[in-house]
Write an enzyme that holds these catalytic residues in place. Structure first.
Site, short mmCIF file in Angstrom:
data_model
loop_
_atom_site.label_atom_id
_atom_site.label_comp_id
_atom_site.label_asym_id
_atom_site.label_seq_id
_atom_site.Cartn_x
_atom_site.Cartn_y
_atom_site.Cartn_z
N GLN A 169 0.83 -1.22 0.00
CA GLN A 169 0.00 0.00 0.00
C GLN A 169 0.86 1.27 0.00
O GLN A 169 0.33 2.38 -0.08
CB GLN A 169 -0.92 0.03 1.23
CG GLN A 169 -1.98 -1.06 1.24
CD GLN A 169 -3.09 -0.84 0.20
OE1 GLN A 169 -3.28 0.27 -0.32
NE2 GLN A 169 -3.81 -1.90 -0.11
N ALA A 190 2.12 -3.81 -8.51
CA ALA A 190 1.89 -2.72 -9.47
C ALA A 190 0.46 -2.19 -9.49
O ALA A 190 0.23 -1.01 -9.74
CB ALA A 190 2.28 -3.18 -10.87
N HIS A 191 -0.54 -3.07 -9.22
CA HIS A 191 -1.92 -2.62 -9.40
C HIS A 191 -2.38 -1.65 -8.31
O HIS A 191 -3.49 -1.12 -8.37
CB HIS A 191 -2.89 -3.80 -9.54
CG HIS A 191 -3.19 -4.56 -8.29
ND1 HIS A 191 -4.35 -4.38 -7.59
CD2 HIS A 191 -2.50 -5.51 -7.61
CE1 HIS A 191 -4.38 -5.21 -6.55
NE2 HIS A 191 -3.25 -5.90 -6.54
N THR A 227 9.33 -17.79 -17.63
CA THR A 227 9.49 -16.77 -18.67
C THR A 227 8.89 -15.45 -18.21
O THR A 227 7.77 -15.41 -17.71
CB THR A 227 8.82 -17.25 -19.99
OG1 THR A 227 9.43 -18.49 -20.35
CG2 THR A 227 8.98 -16.25 -21.11
N CYS A 314 -9.96 -8.61 -0.09
CA CYS A 314 -9.74 -10.06 -0.04
C CYS A 314 -10.67 -10.68 0.97
O CYS A 314 -10.79 -11.88 1.08
CB CYS A 314 -8.30 -10.37 0.34
SG CYS A 314 -7.11 -9.47 -0.62
N1 PLP Z 1 -0.40 -6.69 1.18
C1 PLP Z 1 -1.24 -5.67 1.34
C2 PLP Z 1 -1.02 -4.71 2.46
C3 PLP Z 1 -2.32 -5.48 0.47
O1 PLP Z 1 -3.15 -4.46 0.63
C4 PLP Z 1 -2.50 -6.42 -0.59
C5 PLP Z 1 -3.65 -6.30 -1.50
O2 PLP Z 1 -4.68 -5.76 -1.18
C6 PLP Z 1 -1.57 -7.47 -0.72
C7 PLP Z 1 -0.54 -7.58 0.18
C8 PLP Z 1 -1.69 -8.46 -1.84
O3 PLP Z 1 -1.21 -7.89 -3.03
P1 PLP Z 1 -1.57 -8.56 -4.44
O4 PLP Z 1 -2.97 -8.21 -4.74
O5 PLP Z 1 -0.61 -7.94 -5.42
O6 PLP Z 1 -1.32 -10.01 -4.29
#
Ligand code: PLP
Length: 365
Positions: A169, A190-191, A227, A314
């Site tokens: 974050q 990256a997202h 790859t 999540c």
């Molecule tokens: N760590 C934190 C603090 C996050 O906010 C997130 C995603 O919300 C992740 C890890 C997981 O990242 P990714 O979506 O690239 O797997």
């Protein structure tokens, strides 16, 4: 649509997409091949690595490309040695990886946080036996609190352990200097900074030793085979370069939106409390509404095409109280009504009035 969920993911910027496009169409050569059609892509990957390294003051050979922040976190947690100290408010990419280390006879301890979400690193003194790693997130994804990273790193080093930070974050949002901050490992994705989904990186300080995570070919210095996803690597570098260039401007803009939103919310008769610390990720507002269910608010806003989050994305299928809201001890009558508004540079001031008006209709006294 009004999108106020930039902690979950961000919009891919057009400039980033344009930079990626040739690598998804005409420049499809395998970067490991030694003819020039392949070598051109290898060169592009190395320039991307250089850009990323510069953005966090790392060296070129300290950046390893991964598929996401989750993978970067898993790599460090599962492949370091000894016991681990972490915190109760980490992302599940850390918390669930930690559960996995027990089968190797390793232990982990989760530190408490205060009511603002600041980790209590002094409590860690009780758990220094066979300590191998301290892993504390740089910015919490649910409440935006910025953790005292230098203090945690210095605790780890005093106890001959490595220091890792889940900076998913934070990268592209606040200034990061891995050398000054004494960070050994850092995870990024990256997202979260207007780059593509499905690409991330792990910074590993040269003086650390981390076993390979995916075995196979010699990509990523033989430590993370497969790859390379050239287009996405290029996209991530471009997105980070843009984010770092605009860091201050972006911070000011998001702080303005945040201030406006809170002023307008306070001017209603809605009963709420604000979560997190004053030192937080700009534009991230976690609010708990009294005697409400976060999910009800989320669905009612969704009917109006407004995207916000309860807890973390999540966790969106989980109706239990979020582990972060529980850890910062939000009073029960407020806790279940927690909503995270996370603004991004694409948001406009006018959107705030629309959201506040909808909230007024949903949360009737
Ligand atoms: N760590 C934190 C603090 C996050 O906010 C997130 C995603 O919300 C992740 C890890 C997981 O990242 P990714 O979506 O690239 O797997």
């Amino acid at each position: 649509m009004i999108y106020i969920d930039n902690c979950a993911t961000t919009k891919l910027s057009e400039e980033v997409f344009d930079a990626m496009l040739p690598y998804m169409t005409t420049m499809y050569g395998n970067a490991s091949q030694i003819y020039s059609f392949g070598k051109k892509n290898k060169k592009a990957i190395e320039s991307a690595r250089e850009i990323i390294a510069k953005c966090i003051n790392a060296d070129l050979d300290e950046i390893f490309f991964t598929s996401c922040g989750t993978e970067s976190n898993n790599w460090v947690i599962k492949n370091t040695k000894g016991n681990i100290i972490s915190s109760k408010i980490e992302h599940h990419a850390i918390l669930n990886s930690l559960k996995n280390i027990e089968k190797d006879g390793r232990k982990y301890y989760l530190l408490d946080v205060d009511n603002y979400g600041i980790v209590n690193i002094d409590e860690a003194n009780k758990h220094v036996d066979n300590l191998g790693l301290v892993s504390i997130m740089m910015i919490n994804n649910e409440i935006g609190t910025i953790e005292p990273i230098e203090k945690c790193a210095s605790f780890a080093h005093k106890n001959n352990a490595y220091f890792h930070t889940d900076a998913v974050q934070a990268v592209g949002h606040i200034p990061i200097d891995v050398k000054k901050m004494n960070i050994d490992f850092l995870s990024a994705s990256a997202h979260k900074f207007n780059g593509p989904k499905g690409i991330g990186f792990l910074y590993c300080n040269k003086n650390t030793s981390l076993e390979s995570f995916i075995d196979g070919g010699m990509q990523e210095y033989g430590k993370r085979a497969g790859t390379e996803n050239v287009a996405y690597i290029i996209g991530m570098a471009k997105a980070l370069e843009i984010a770092i260039k605009n860091l201050e401007k972006r911070k000011k803009y998001l702080e303005r939106l945040e201030k406006l939103f809170l002023e307008k919310l306070k001017n209603t008769n809605i009963d709420f409390i604000l979560n997190g610390h004053k030192n937080h990720n700009p534009g991230v507002i976690s609010v708990s509404f009294k005697d409400m269910q976060g999910e009800t608010i989320l669905h009612r806003l969704d009917l109006k095409n407004i995207c916000v989050a309860t807890g973390s994305a999540c966790d969106s299928k989980n109706t239990n109280l979020s582990h972060v809201i529980e850890a910062i001890k939000v009073p029960k009558e407020y806790a279940y009504g927690t909503i995270r508004f996370s603004f991004g540079v694409e948001n406009k001031e006018e959107e705030i009035d629309i959201v506040i008006n909808e909230l007024k209709k949903i949360i009737v006294k």
